[in-house]
Motif scaffolding. Sequence first.
Motif, PDB file in Angstrom:
ATOM      1  N   GLN A 375      23.310 -90.433 -37.554  1.00  0.00           N
ATOM      2  CA  GLN A 375      22.741 -89.228 -38.154  1.00  0.00           C
ATOM      3  C   GLN A 375      23.801 -88.343 -38.779  1.00  0.00           C
ATOM      4  O   GLN A 375      23.534 -87.648 -39.757  1.00  0.00           O
ATOM      5  N   GLY A 376      25.001 -88.349 -38.221  1.00  0.00           N
ATOM      6  CA  GLY A 376      26.078 -87.530 -38.754  1.00  0.00           C
ATOM      7  C   GLY A 376      26.823 -88.147 -39.916  1.00  0.00           C
ATOM      8  O   GLY A 376      27.807 -87.572 -40.386  1.00  0.00           O
ATOM      9  N   GLY A 377      26.395 -89.310 -40.375  1.00  0.00           N
ATOM     10  CA  GLY A 377      27.085 -89.963 -41.489  1.00  0.00           C
ATOM     11  C   GLY A 377      28.448 -90.492 -41.125  1.00  0.00           C
ATOM     12  O   GLY A 377      29.351 -90.519 -41.969  1.00  0.00           O
ATOM     13  N   GLY A 378      28.618 -90.920 -39.886  1.00  0.00           N
ATOM     14  CA  GLY A 378      29.925 -91.416 -39.467  1.00  0.00           C
ATOM     15  C   GLY A 378      30.320 -92.730 -40.095  1.00  0.00           C
ATOM     16  O   GLY A 378      31.506 -93.069 -40.135  1.00  0.00           O
ATOM     17  N   TYR A 379      29.336 -93.496 -40.617  1.00  0.00           N
ATOM     18  CA  TYR A 379      29.630 -94.789 -41.216  1.00  0.00           C
ATOM     19  C   TYR A 379      29.869 -94.688 -42.724  1.00  0.00           C
ATOM     20  O   TYR A 379      30.097 -95.712 -43.374  1.00  0.00           O
ATOM     21  N   ARG A 380      29.764 -93.486 -43.276  1.00  0.00           N
ATOM     22  CA  ARG A 380      29.969 -93.306 -44.709  1.00  0.00           C
ATOM     23  C   ARG A 380      31.346 -92.706 -44.957  1.00  0.00           C
ATOM     24  O   ARG A 380      31.981 -92.153 -44.060  1.00  0.00           O
ATOM     25  N   GLY A 381      31.773 -92.814 -46.189  1.00  0.00           N
ATOM     26  CA  GLY A 381      33.030 -92.196 -46.576  1.00  0.00           C
ATOM     27  C   GLY A 381      34.240 -93.058 -46.304  1.00  0.00           C
ATOM     28  O   GLY A 381      34.151 -94.255 -46.008  1.00  0.00           O
ATOM     29  N   LYS A 382      35.377 -92.402 -46.347  1.00  0.00           N
ATOM     30  CA  LYS A 382      36.653 -93.115 -46.228  1.00  0.00           C
ATOM     31  C   LYS A 382      36.860 -93.731 -44.853  1.00  0.00           C
ATOM     32  O   LYS A 382      37.425 -94.809 -44.720  1.00  0.00           O
ATOM     33  N   GLY A 383      36.396 -93.040 -43.818  1.00  0.00           N
ATOM     34  CA  GLY A 383      36.607 -93.551 -42.462  1.00  0.00           C
ATOM     35  C   GLY A 383      35.465 -94.364 -41.918  1.00  0.00           C
ATOM     36  O   GLY A 383      35.425 -94.630 -40.707  1.00  0.00           O
ATOM     37  N   GLY A 384      34.522 -94.765 -42.773  1.00  0.00           N
ATOM     38  CA  GLY A 384      33.386 -95.530 -42.288  1.00  0.00           C
ATOM     39  C   GLY A 384      33.763 -96.873 -41.705  1.00  0.00           C
ATOM     40  O   GLY A 384      33.135 -97.358 -40.753  1.00  0.00           O
ATOM     41  N   GLU A 385      34.818 -97.503 -42.248  1.00  0.00           N
ATOM     42  CA  GLU A 385      35.226 -98.811 -41.729  1.00  0.00           C
ATOM     43  C   GLU A 385      35.727 -98.706 -40.293  1.00  0.00           C
ATOM     44  O   GLU A 385      35.378 -99.528 -39.431  1.00  0.00           O
ATOM     45  N   LEU A 386      36.556 -97.688 -40.026  1.00  0.00           N
ATOM     46  CA  LEU A 386      37.063 -97.528 -38.666  1.00  0.00           C
ATOM     47  C   LEU A 386      35.947 -97.188 -37.684  1.00  0.00           C
ATOM     48  O   LEU A 386      35.933 -97.679 -36.545  1.00  0.00           O
ATOM     49  N   MET A 387      34.994 -96.369 -38.124  1.00  0.00           N
ATOM     50  CA  MET A 387      33.904 -96.005 -37.220  1.00  0.00           C
ATOM     51  C   MET A 387      32.981 -97.180 -36.960  1.00  0.00           C
ATOM     52  O   MET A 387      32.473 -97.336 -35.834  1.00  0.00           O
ATOM     53  N   ARG A 388      32.738 -98.021 -37.950  1.00  0.00           N
ATOM     54  CA  ARG A 388      31.915 -99.211 -37.726  1.00  0.00           C
ATOM     55  C   ARG A 388      32.557-100.122 -36.682  1.00  0.00           C
ATOM     56  O   ARG A 388      31.879-100.636 -35.795  1.00  0.00           O
ATOM     57  N   GLU A 389      33.847-100.323 -36.827  1.00  0.00           N
ATOM     58  CA  GLU A 389      34.549-101.203 -35.886  1.00  0.00           C
ATOM     59  C   GLU A 389      34.514-100.636 -34.472  1.00  0.00           C
ATOM     60  O   GLU A 389      34.290-101.367 -33.497  1.00  0.00           O
TER      61      GLU A 389
END
Length: 921
Positions: A375-389
């Motif tokens: 909901q907070g958009g943690g998977y979007r943007g520049k850091g989305g790759e690190l958050m997905r992992e």
Amino acid sequence: WRYVQNAADLSMNLAGNTAAAAAATTDTGAALPPVAAEHGNCANAAPSRTEGSHAAAAAPLAEDNVCEPLEVPEQIEDVLGVLLGSCSDKDTVVRWSAAKGVGRLASCLPLELAEEVVDGTLRLLSSSEPDTSWHGGCLAIAELARRSTLSSAHLNTTTQLLQQALAYDVRRGPHSVGAHVRDAAAYVCWALARAYEPQQLAGCVSMLAASLLVVACYDREVNCRRAAAAAFQETVGRLGSFPHGMDILAVADYFSVGNVSNAYLHVAPFIASFEEYTWQLLDHLVMVKLRHWDKALRSLAAMGLAALAPVAALQLSTHALPQILGLIAHDALEVRTGAVLGIAELLPALAAAGVHELQPSIAGQVVGVLRKLEQGGGYRGKGGELMREAAARLIDQIAAAVGGFDALPLLAVGHTRHHRAGQGSPASNSNISKQKSAATDEEQQDASEAAPNAALNADTARVTAVQQQKQEQRMQLPLTTEYHAAAVRLLLDCLSHVQNSIQTSGVAALRSHTLAFCRSASQRQQLLELVQLCCSKLRGRDELPAARRGAAAGLGVLPAGLLMGQGQEVLAALAAAAQVPLDPQTGYDIETRIAAVASLAQLTHELMSANTRVNAKQQQQVGNISIALGETAVAAEAGGMHPMVPVLVVTDCVCPTLLNALDDYTTDNRGDVGSWVREAAMDGLTQLVLLLGNMQQAAEPGQQGARQQQQQDLGHNEVAAVIAQGVTNLHVQQQQQQGHIAPAVCSPQLATGWSPAHLATIHKRLSVLLVSSALRQALERIARLREAAVLHLKALLAQPATAAVVSGAATIAAALPADLAELAGVASLACVTKLAAVLALPWYRLPLLQGLVASIGGVDASLAKAASAALLAQIELASETSKSADDAAEYVEDAPHIGDRQQLRQDVASILVQLWKRQAR
């Protein structure tokens, strides 16, 4: 006026001189030299701290310093100003020289002026100063301490500044600075230990000990960890007042902290077992290392936090975990990812430590992390790759905590293929050793056959104990439907991502998630839909290569308990994706074929391994139905009850695909990319052949020796025919056996076509084909493949059931290297010469010459020279054999192959012509 330690020799300290000196210092009059007492009214005089036997030697020096007032030239102030300013110079050598100059000058000044120098040096260690000032100030303080110029009145202030210096780490863009400051701070601690008595540092011991151990265990730089360990060792040896100092020195030494993983995962948990250091280590991980800019260090900090669970489970569950949950919404990306990783690693560690339930508020926050990130958009943007992992790792660890099984280590999630239950080299080696012992000890085998019920009871008790232990290590979490839906969406997103690290994390998370929830009635349908979606992506020609590659890798880690009735469909989809296209099109990328080949072999092994466990229990139903039913119930609970893989699927789909993958020589701008496919195919076929050998031994354990002798007597013409026909020779005729065996026992086998005769035939033919292909790979031009092929050959021939069906196994085994040292680097060329001796066996000449020709025509001059020399040596040996008829009597054990060696020259010529025609364009 300087403080001079009584005994600089450790042996004198151990002999008790330290205690005597401490008693002497209490009597000030006794410690004062005569000259100092006489001239006590001098302005520059101060109570001398020269003690013991040094008092008489220091009397002339005290007389010089006290009797005549020392006149300090005005230029000294300017010199000291330059030196203190140079302590902040950008060059390390300048700062080091300036620190030494400050120490020398301060030792020559009167007490009042020396105190001003010390105050000026301490001012270098302020928050407004740059890292160069901190480094130069630490070096100067160390020099002042070494020269006994730093008075005991400054020790408390110095200790507080040292704590800040030991934790100094300032972010500078994509990196940070401060390693040199922490190293210099450890040097200061070392200097203080050598310059002062234990009584002087009594109030600073606890602060210095904890700070040094934190740096020794958790610092990023190896020189800082070793410097802190050396300072701690020096302090324990000189002062002896650190809590549990000697016990810690036995573990945290210079070498053990050199490896960062060992320092985090072994040394630090041992130190944390002492309550004096638990909170400092734990707090440093939570507040510092989980927020670190280095991704690898954040992962290691999360693992280190989990390693503290056995000794600090209560503190972690009630204090550390709530603090980490509060960092999920932090503005900094590295803080958010570190928090997610910390939560993920803590859950199974706490479950294993006995924390089966968290506080309701904490458990709810843990379950809601995925929804909060989404909901907070943690998977979007520049850091989305690190958050997905990181979020994929959270799914992996939640499933491990709830399911009660061990997940892959965070730093090894890329090796998912070798961590399956019952797979991988360690398990295979264990099975091989067990088979060797059973084959060489016939009496023990007869005794085990005479008491099958006792063995089955023991196995049942062992399985039950393992299940009970896993049940005790499970954590109760309120997993909602929203959590499962968010987890499945994230897994599909990770599998379709273009980055390999995210795909690898998604595959590991998919394995754990399906293994934990495949028996749940509410989640099974959702997981089956995920399987169907992966199969459709794998078949789709318009899908992106990354999506097909991720779908292929994900299907290979599915548990057998989930694929009830869908195993054949999944295997067919993987086999179609693993085919080498005649005309490369979009979607036929090499990475997809690699993943499909590895997943095809892995999933087949998983399905057949589970079926083997079920068959072994069903065979006991005739003699002991009750025990078999009880064991089958245990197997059903463990996920082992599911349909068998039909024999036609293995012979017509799986094995032909894997054998054809051994002929994949695709090249692109990266070179021979097909070698990755060939290596994956060799890995998978080796595991399948070893599994078939285990199944064959388990089918008729009492007749194993007779069957091996019968198989060894097979003609060599049949072996040559198997190699010539290739994959078409794997087809077997189905036999109707309903009238010969009880339906309750044989119905699963008849439904899928498996029988002891079919099993023996498939195992024999597949073993011969794999050995011939491995021999070809062992002589080709890529060193990595040569080494892998030799290792696979050694594993195959080490299994008695497989060695019995491979014609010429003794000759091949003699040509293999005795140890792994011969396979390293250029030494692997010696294997080419040794393996060329297998040309004496005519049925292996075609694959061997294929490998030798490829090596001779390659770009590696040393390999071409070794391969051509080995081939010529074998041809010359065949010529000598044909010229002298008496040679057959001298080589009695080679007598059956004398005729084969005489035919070698003609065979080499005809095969070379055949290879030339095949490769002609």
